[in-house]
Motif scaffolding. Structure first.
Motif, mmCIF file in Angstrom:
data_model
loop_
_atom_site.group_PDB
_atom_site.id
_atom_site.type_symbol
_atom_site.label_atom_id
_atom_site.label_comp_id
_atom_site.label_asym_id
_atom_site.label_seq_id
_atom_site.Cartn_x
_atom_site.Cartn_y
_atom_site.Cartn_z
ATOM 1 N N UNK A 164 -1.498 -68.866 -13.401
ATOM 2 C CA UNK A 164 -0.712 -67.749 -12.871
ATOM 3 C C UNK A 164 0.597 -68.241 -12.246
ATOM 4 N N UNK A 165 0.514 -69.352 -11.520
ATOM 5 C CA UNK A 165 1.723 -69.915 -10.904
ATOM 6 C C UNK A 165 2.702 -70.383 -11.983
ATOM 7 N N UNK A 166 2.165 -71.040 -13.007
ATOM 8 C CA UNK A 166 3.015 -71.529 -14.097
ATOM 9 C C UNK A 166 3.724 -70.374 -14.792
ATOM 10 N N UNK A 167 2.994 -69.308 -15.100
ATOM 11 C CA UNK A 167 3.600 -68.154 -15.760
ATOM 12 C C UNK A 167 4.659 -67.503 -14.877
ATOM 13 N N UNK A 168 4.422 -67.471 -13.583
ATOM 14 C CA UNK A 168 5.400 -66.898 -12.654
ATOM 15 C C UNK A 168 6.703 -67.712 -12.683
ATOM 16 N N UNK A 169 6.578 -69.048 -12.701
ATOM 17 C CA UNK A 169 7.764 -69.897 -12.749
ATOM 18 C C UNK A 169 8.493 -69.735 -14.084
ATOM 19 N N UNK A 170 7.736 -69.630 -15.173
ATOM 20 C CA UNK A 170 8.361 -69.430 -16.486
ATOM 21 C C UNK A 170 9.142 -68.111 -16.531
ATOM 22 N N UNK A 171 8.588 -67.072 -15.932
ATOM 23 C CA UNK A 171 9.218 -65.760 -15.999
ATOM 24 C C UNK A 171 10.378 -65.627 -15.019
ATOM 25 N N UNK A 172 10.199 -66.125 -13.807
ATOM 26 C CA UNK A 172 11.206 -65.937 -12.770
ATOM 27 C C UNK A 172 12.181 -67.110 -12.674
ATOM 28 N N UNK A 173 11.722 -68.269 -13.120
ATOM 29 C CA UNK A 173 12.512 -69.485 -12.966
ATOM 30 C C UNK A 173 11.982 -70.339 -11.839
ATOM 31 N N UNK A 174 12.456 -71.578 -11.795
ATOM 32 C CA UNK A 174 12.015 -72.522 -10.769
ATOM 33 C C UNK A 174 12.293 -71.956 -9.378
ATOM 34 N N UNK A 175 11.318 -72.120 -8.485
ATOM 35 C CA UNK A 175 11.451 -71.609 -7.117
ATOM 36 C C UNK A 175 11.182 -72.713 -6.098
ATOM 37 N N UNK A 176 11.736 -72.526 -4.922
ATOM 38 C CA UNK A 176 11.356 -73.359 -3.798
ATOM 39 C C UNK A 176 10.006 -72.883 -3.272
ATOM 40 N N UNK A 177 9.296 -73.798 -2.619
ATOM 41 C CA UNK A 177 7.989 -73.422 -2.107
ATOM 42 C C UNK A 177 7.480 -74.429 -1.094
ATOM 43 N N UNK A 178 6.250 -74.200 -0.663
ATOM 44 C CA UNK A 178 5.621 -75.088 0.310
ATOM 45 C C UNK A 178 4.146 -75.239 -0.015
#
Length: 366
Positions: free
Chosen positions: A112-126
């Protein structure tokens, strides 16, 4: 601390998404750019690759640490990734992360996290990993605020932190050729493949081009490294690269080194939506149609429409048609966006290193 306390792990993304799981590695928190790697193996090589500096690494393969940890696999003297995310991990691998002070989280939702990054683009996180009592001191709002305050890797001069700080000579049984390795955050496997081919002199990222000329190189290799190739701190290197190329010195760039070559000879670069990170990227050699399966780790790419007419695309990614290699007409200049050394990944393209040395010694033609 009670041994019955649960070791909790949480991933928070800049869009406010929160994913809960189990803690992994060291207790603590890490802030950085969240990226994913699709390799089925190579977790140790990836963690110790200087190009991951400033990033939180998610491995999409569901089991990490399943074949242990081996010093021979490390790509530098330390782990550079700020944090680690996996679906499952072995206890021995978790100890390895703990010994190196790297917090992580085991998440059932890595897909789910991978798909979110693919759809939205690379994000900052913690990533947060704490025993239960300490964990509840943190509020999601405070963490999100700190994520949004954290500089992205592209805003920082991470090359300065990953490069050697002094010249290092690696002698060879061969008196020639002499290879100058311009270190922007080099992987050990690149160095290991260059050393049998001649004397290697590794120089810091901010070495003036005049000093490189004094070393009398037969070939100059521009290494991989972290961050944005257009960072202002790298502008002197870009100008020096162009000057060296126009003076007739053979130049060969890998990954970030390839991007710096593109900038030096009139092109531009841009940030990819989620980058290329994995060991299974098909790349076509444009002149022959031959296809290689390559190892890749980059968040930026050369913008093909910006390349002048005398800079040709020699390799192309078959997944998204991005530029994977360039050559400058009339100059001894070659660059590859992918990692010919593998480490981790296939060894299909390792023969490029001796071929590049021969190309340099034969005058850089063809």
């Amino acid at each position: 601390m009670s041994s019955c306390e649960e070791f909790k792990g949480v991933l928070v993304l800049e869009d406010g998404s929160i994913f809960e799981g189990k803690g992994l590695g060291a207790e603590g928190e890490a802030f950085g750019e969240v990226v994913f790697n699709t390799s089925m193996t190579g977790y140790q090589e990836a963690l110790t690759d200087p190009s991951y500096h400033g990033q939180i690494l998610l491995m999409t393969y569901p089991l990490q640490g399943n074949y242990g940890v081996n010093p021979e696999f490390t790509q530098s003297e330390r782990i550079w990734a700020k944090g680690f995310i996996a679906m499952r991990s072995s206890e021995s691998f978790s100890r390895y992360l703990k010994e190196n002070g790297v917090p992580g989280v085991q998440l059932p939702q890595t897909r789910e996290v991978t798909l979110k990054i693919r759809e939205r683009g690379t994000m900052m996180g913690a990533v947060l990993a704490f025993r239960t009592k300490r964990f509840f001191r943190f509020s999601p709002e405070d963490i999100l605020e700190q994520i949004l305050r954290t500089p992205t890797p592209g805003e920082l001069n991470l090359v300065k932190e990953t490069s050697t700080v002094r010249e290092v000579i690696y002698p060879s049984r061969k008196s020639s050729p002499r290879i100058v390795l311009w270190d922007f955050g080099v992987k050990r496997s690149i160095l290991e493949l260059l050393r049998p081919l001649g004397e290697v002199i590794r120089v810091p990222w901010d070495t003036p081009p005049e000093r490189i000329v004094e070393l009398n190189p037969n070939l100059i290799v521009l290494s991989n490294g972290p961050g944005d190739p257009q960072h202002p701190a790298l502008e002197p290197a870009v100008k020096g690269i162009r000057w060296l190329g126009e003076e007739g010195y053979p130049l060969f760039g890998i990954c970030l080194g390839h991007q710096l070559l593109s900038l030096a000879f009139g092109g531009n670069t841009y940030k990819l939506r989620f980058g290329h990170r994995g060991s299974n990227h098909p790349v076509e050699e444009t002149a022959t149609g031959r296809v290689f399966i390559t190892s890749q780790n980059h968040g930026y790419a050369t913008y093909e429409p910006s390349l002048p007419e005398d800079v040709h695309v020699t390799h192309r990614n078959l997944n998204d048609s991005t530029v994977e290699g360039i050559a400058a007409e009339g100059l001894k200049v070659r660059g590859l966006q992918f990692h010919p050394e593998g480490g981790p990944g296939p060894h299909d393209t390792r023969d490029i290193f001796p071929r590049i040395v021969r190309w340099a010694l034969e005058g850089g033609g063809g």
